[in-house]
Design an enzyme around this catalytic site. Structure first.
Site, PDB file in Angstrom:
ATOM      1  N   GLY A  55       4.151  -2.878   8.776  1.00 31.26           N
ATOM      2  CA  GLY A  55       3.626  -3.056  10.129  1.00 31.26           C
ATOM      3  C   GLY A  55       3.158  -4.479  10.299  1.00 31.26           C
ATOM      4  O   GLY A  55       2.986  -5.198   9.306  1.00 31.26           O
ATOM      5  N   CYS A  82       4.851  -2.433   1.985  1.00 34.51           N
ATOM      6  CA  CYS A  82       4.339  -3.626   2.666  1.00 34.51           C
ATOM      7  C   CYS A  82       2.967  -3.346   3.280  1.00 34.51           C
ATOM      8  O   CYS A  82       2.010  -3.146   2.537  1.00 34.51           O
ATOM      9  CB  CYS A  82       5.347  -4.123   3.698  1.00 34.51           C
ATOM     10  SG  CYS A  82       5.014  -5.820   4.176  1.00 34.51           S
ATOM     11  N   TYR A  83       2.845  -3.293   4.609  1.00 38.59           N
ATOM     12  CA  TYR A  83       1.536  -2.971   5.195  1.00 38.59           C
ATOM     13  C   TYR A  83       1.011  -1.650   4.630  1.00 38.59           C
ATOM     14  O   TYR A  83      -0.180  -1.507   4.357  1.00 38.59           O
ATOM     15  CB  TYR A  83       1.654  -2.866   6.726  1.00 38.59           C
ATOM     16  CG  TYR A  83       0.347  -2.517   7.407  1.00 38.59           C
ATOM     17  CD1 TYR A  83      -0.583  -3.489   7.713  1.00 38.59           C
ATOM     18  CD2 TYR A  83       0.039  -1.183   7.715  1.00 38.59           C
ATOM     19  CE1 TYR A  83      -1.797  -3.166   8.318  1.00 38.59           C
ATOM     20  CE2 TYR A  83      -1.166  -0.842   8.321  1.00 38.59           C
ATOM     21  CZ  TYR A  83      -2.072  -1.847   8.622  1.00 38.59           C
ATOM     22  OH  TYR A  83      -3.271  -1.521   9.219  1.00 38.59           O
ATOM     23  N   HIS A 169      10.302  -4.920   0.573  1.00 40.38           N
ATOM     24  CA  HIS A 169      10.982  -3.891   1.374  1.00 40.38           C
ATOM     25  C   HIS A 169      12.190  -3.324   0.632  1.00 40.38           C
ATOM     26  O   HIS A 169      13.284  -3.889   0.702  1.00 40.38           O
ATOM     27  CB  HIS A 169      11.433  -4.486   2.718  1.00 40.38           C
ATOM     28  CG  HIS A 169      10.290  -4.783   3.624  1.00 40.38           C
ATOM     29  ND1 HIS A 169       9.716  -3.838   4.448  1.00 40.38           N
ATOM     30  CD2 HIS A 169       9.574  -5.920   3.815  1.00 40.38           C
ATOM     31  CE1 HIS A 169       8.717  -4.366   5.107  1.00 40.38           C
ATOM     32  NE2 HIS A 169       8.601  -5.636   4.747  1.00 40.38           N
ATOM     33  N   GLU A 171      13.890  -0.870   1.426  1.00 39.26           N
ATOM     34  CA  GLU A 171      14.846  -0.267   2.363  1.00 39.26           C
ATOM     35  C   GLU A 171      15.911  -1.249   2.865  1.00 39.26           C
ATOM     36  O   GLU A 171      16.928  -0.832   3.382  1.00 39.26           O
ATOM     37  CB  GLU A 171      14.095   0.364   3.551  1.00 39.26           C
ATOM     38  CG  GLU A 171      13.397  -0.611   4.504  1.00 39.26           C
ATOM     39  CD  GLU A 171      11.998  -1.039   4.041  1.00 39.26           C
ATOM     40  OE1 GLU A 171      11.706  -0.924   2.832  1.00 39.26           O
ATOM     41  OE2 GLU A 171      11.224  -1.522   4.882  1.00 39.26           O
ATOM     42  N   ASP A 227      28.660  13.025  20.444  1.00 39.47           N
ATOM     43  CA  ASP A 227      27.595  14.020  20.343  1.00 39.47           C
ATOM     44  C   ASP A 227      27.999  15.370  20.942  1.00 39.47           C
ATOM     45  O   ASP A 227      27.831  16.414  20.317  1.00 39.47           O
ATOM     46  CB  ASP A 227      26.313  13.511  21.026  1.00 39.47           C
ATOM     47  CG  ASP A 227      25.857  12.191  20.440  1.00 39.47           C
ATOM     48  OD1 ASP A 227      26.326  11.848  19.335  1.00 39.47           O
ATOM     49  OD2 ASP A 227      25.044  11.500  21.081  1.00 39.47           O
ATOM     50  N   LYS A 366      23.001   9.093  14.425  1.00 41.54           N
ATOM     51  CA  LYS A 366      24.390   9.006  14.878  1.00 41.54           C
ATOM     52  C   LYS A 366      25.389   9.103  13.725  1.00 41.54           C
ATOM     53  O   LYS A 366      26.371   9.840  13.806  1.00 41.54           O
ATOM     54  CB  LYS A 366      24.589   7.671  15.604  1.00 41.54           C
ATOM     55  CG  LYS A 366      25.870   7.598  16.395  1.00 41.54           C
ATOM     56  CD  LYS A 366      25.687   8.353  17.669  1.00 41.54           C
ATOM     57  CE  LYS A 366      26.846   8.201  18.612  1.00 41.54           C
ATOM     58  NZ  LYS A 366      26.525   8.819  19.905  1.00 41.54           N
TER      59      LYS A 366
END
Ligand code: XMP
Length: 510
Positions: A55, A82-83, A169, A171, A227, A366
């Site tokens: 954040g 992180c944050y 990070h 990710e 979708d 998606k």
């Protein structure tokens, strides 16, 4: 649906959704919820693990997002990123302060790989850092398990309480082995079993739709987009001919598209009603040039047609909507279903008599929807198709829309798409299409003067379609497309390529 669940608590970082995707890539289901989610609700969710995102704040600021310290006593493993790492340290009595040396970007990091988080990984690798603050003093019971030249606590753990923090990070792709670190947290610490796979999901979803619907009647507005197509295939497997799909062909689809949609579902047991409404849409659009007016006309007419068809079927028990997870979070978790039911199908709930909405894709991103479509046996051209706006080609024929102009655009757009696919460039550009401008210019063809339309080609790369860059499509492809279009399609004598990003432009031209 019973599967293990990981809770991602959102502290406003830019990679929140990416974290959720990474967890799911590890075959573990997860959802992102606001950091303010009450502790009782978290307990009810029964997560096997909790991840705090990064954040933009500093934990020592008065109004920075905080957590209820009770979260650390739930007995559920927590990983702060992180944050989130700094918040964990701060809340549990450590000291977080502004770092003497900030770190941004790729950073060499040393790991203690005898720990659960870094098990099986090299002792030294590159991570992606992005921080001003750092953990200066560890909370009691914690040890540092990774460091960099400037950051003594690049990761920390309290093994006994199963609390972990990572300053970088994991990710993002720049962190080498980042996903493996998340996987270690999930499998080594949280006891994940990997019960979130598309095959399992399809089976469970089909069974639960079948149970819910019983022998009721189900209705779905099929647009041919990813979708609604995947939702149709899924519900069809569950309830067969109790499902009716209505496909409104407004005459604003791309070349061959209506036939492809019809063909794709030919073997499904549901009732497929294709409404040929081209004339009524084009009559309504005649003489209209204002883009917003054009959109409204298409939206309104769509509802009219659907309403008429709905009346013929009579009352239905369930309406299926292809709402997907990003739609839910964009509208705010909780009341999203209501908002989206209007969005998706242009206000159908007001017109069609039904008891309940079914949203079988509500938990999926998606790319997961595409994976499910493949699992259900839908053809690749349907599953991997790029987004196509609801109002269709009516907003890609600038100015007045006529059948002749639509046909010109359809042919040109088809060639563009065909060449992109032929060169295998379709994975590199996320949306690409042709636009028929209402500008004409002088050209020369053979020995004669021409006075014909200018066609624009547009290709963009983007992650979320909110911002986009123009795609650097190789000249070789553009050249081939240009030559083919001018030779094969009449009434186009000039082709331009759109080199604006969004913002300041938008992806579509109208
Ligand atoms: P813009 O042009 O706003 O487009 O940059 C962003 C994305 O949204 C699609 N788009 C639409 N989709 N109904 C839709 O269902 C619409 O009216 C509409 N307008 C734009 C566009 O194709 C792009 O992917």
């Amino acid at each position: 649906m019973a599967h293990q669940f990981v809770l991602v608590l959102d502290f406003g970082g830019q990679y929140n959704q990416l974290i959720a995707r990474r967890v799911r890539e590890c075959d573990v289901y997860c959802e992102v919820h606001p950091y303010k989610t009450p502790i009782e609700k978290i307990r009810e969710m029964n997560p096997i693990g909790i991840i705090f995102t990064g954040g933009p704040n500093s934990v020592y600021e008065e109004n920075s997002p905080k957590v209820d310290p009770a979260i650390f006593d739930l007995g559920v493993p927590v990983l702060g990123l992180c944050y989130g790492c700094q918040l964990m340290a701060h809340t549990l009595g450590g000291v977080v302060s502004s770092a003497p040396a900030r770190e941004f970007g790729k950073t060499e990091t040393l790991f203690n790989n005898s720990t659960q988080l870094f098990k099986g990984l090299p002792a030294k690798s590159i991570t992606w850092m992005s921080h001003n603050d750092y953990v200066e003093k560890l909370p009691e019971g914690f040890v540092s398990v990774a460091h960099t030249q400037d950051c003594p606590v690049a990761a920390m753990e309290n093994k006994e309480r199963r609390l972990f923090g990572i300053q970088f990070h994991p990710e993002v792709n720049h962190t080498v082995n980042g996903v493996k670190m998340l996987r270690n947290f999930l499998y080594e610490v949280c006891g994940a079993t990997g019960d979130w796979t598309m095959g399992d999901y399809a089976k469970t979803a089909i069974a639960s739709i079948r149970e819910k619907v019983g022998d009721g009647k189900v209705l779905l507005a099929l647009s041919g987009g990813v979708d609604s197509s995947v939702a149709a295939a899924l519900v069809s497997k569950a309830v067969g001919d109790q499902l009716t799909c209505i496909y409104v062909d407004h005459g604003l689809m791309r070349k061959n598209e209506s036939d492809e949609i019809e063909r794709a579902f030919a073997d499904e047991p549901f009732k497929f009603i294709k409404v040929d409404a081209e004339k009524r849409f084009l009559d309504k659009l005649a003489g209209v040039t204002d883009p917003e007016r054009k959109r409204k006309i298409v939206g309104e007419e769509f509802i009219r047609v659907f309403e008429e068809e709905g009346k013929k079927i009579g009352s239905v028990d369930y309406l299926v909507q292809g709402t997907i997870y990003p739609d839910v979070i964009e509208s705010g978790v909780g009341d999203a279903a209501v908002i989206k039911s209007h969005h998706n199908v242009g206000g159908l709930p007001d017109y069609v008599d039904f008891k309940e909405i079914i949203e079988p894709l509500r938990q999926l991103f998606k790319d997961e929807v595409r994976a499910l479509g493949r699992e259900l046996g839908l053809p690749e051209y349907l599953v991997s198709r790029q987004p196509f706006p609801g109002p269709g080609l009516c907003i890609r024929v600038l100015g007045e829309v006529t059948k002749d102009k639509l046909d010109i655009l359809r042919d040109a757009d088809y060639i563009f798409r065909e060449e992109i696919a032929k060169y295998g460039y379709d994975k590199d550009v996320h949306q690409y299409f042709a636009v028929l401008t209402n500008m004409r210019s002088v050209g020369v063809m053979g020995d004669g003067r021409t006075y014909d339309y200018t066609l624009a080609l547009r290709g963009v790369t983007t992650t979320d379609f909110m911002t986009a860059d123009w795609a650097r499509i190789p000249y070789e492809i553009l050249d081939k497309v240009s030559v083919r279009i001018v030779n094969e399609v009449g009434h186009i004598n000039r082709i331009v390529y759109d080199i604006t990003s969004k913002p300041p432009a938008t992806i579509e031209w109208e």
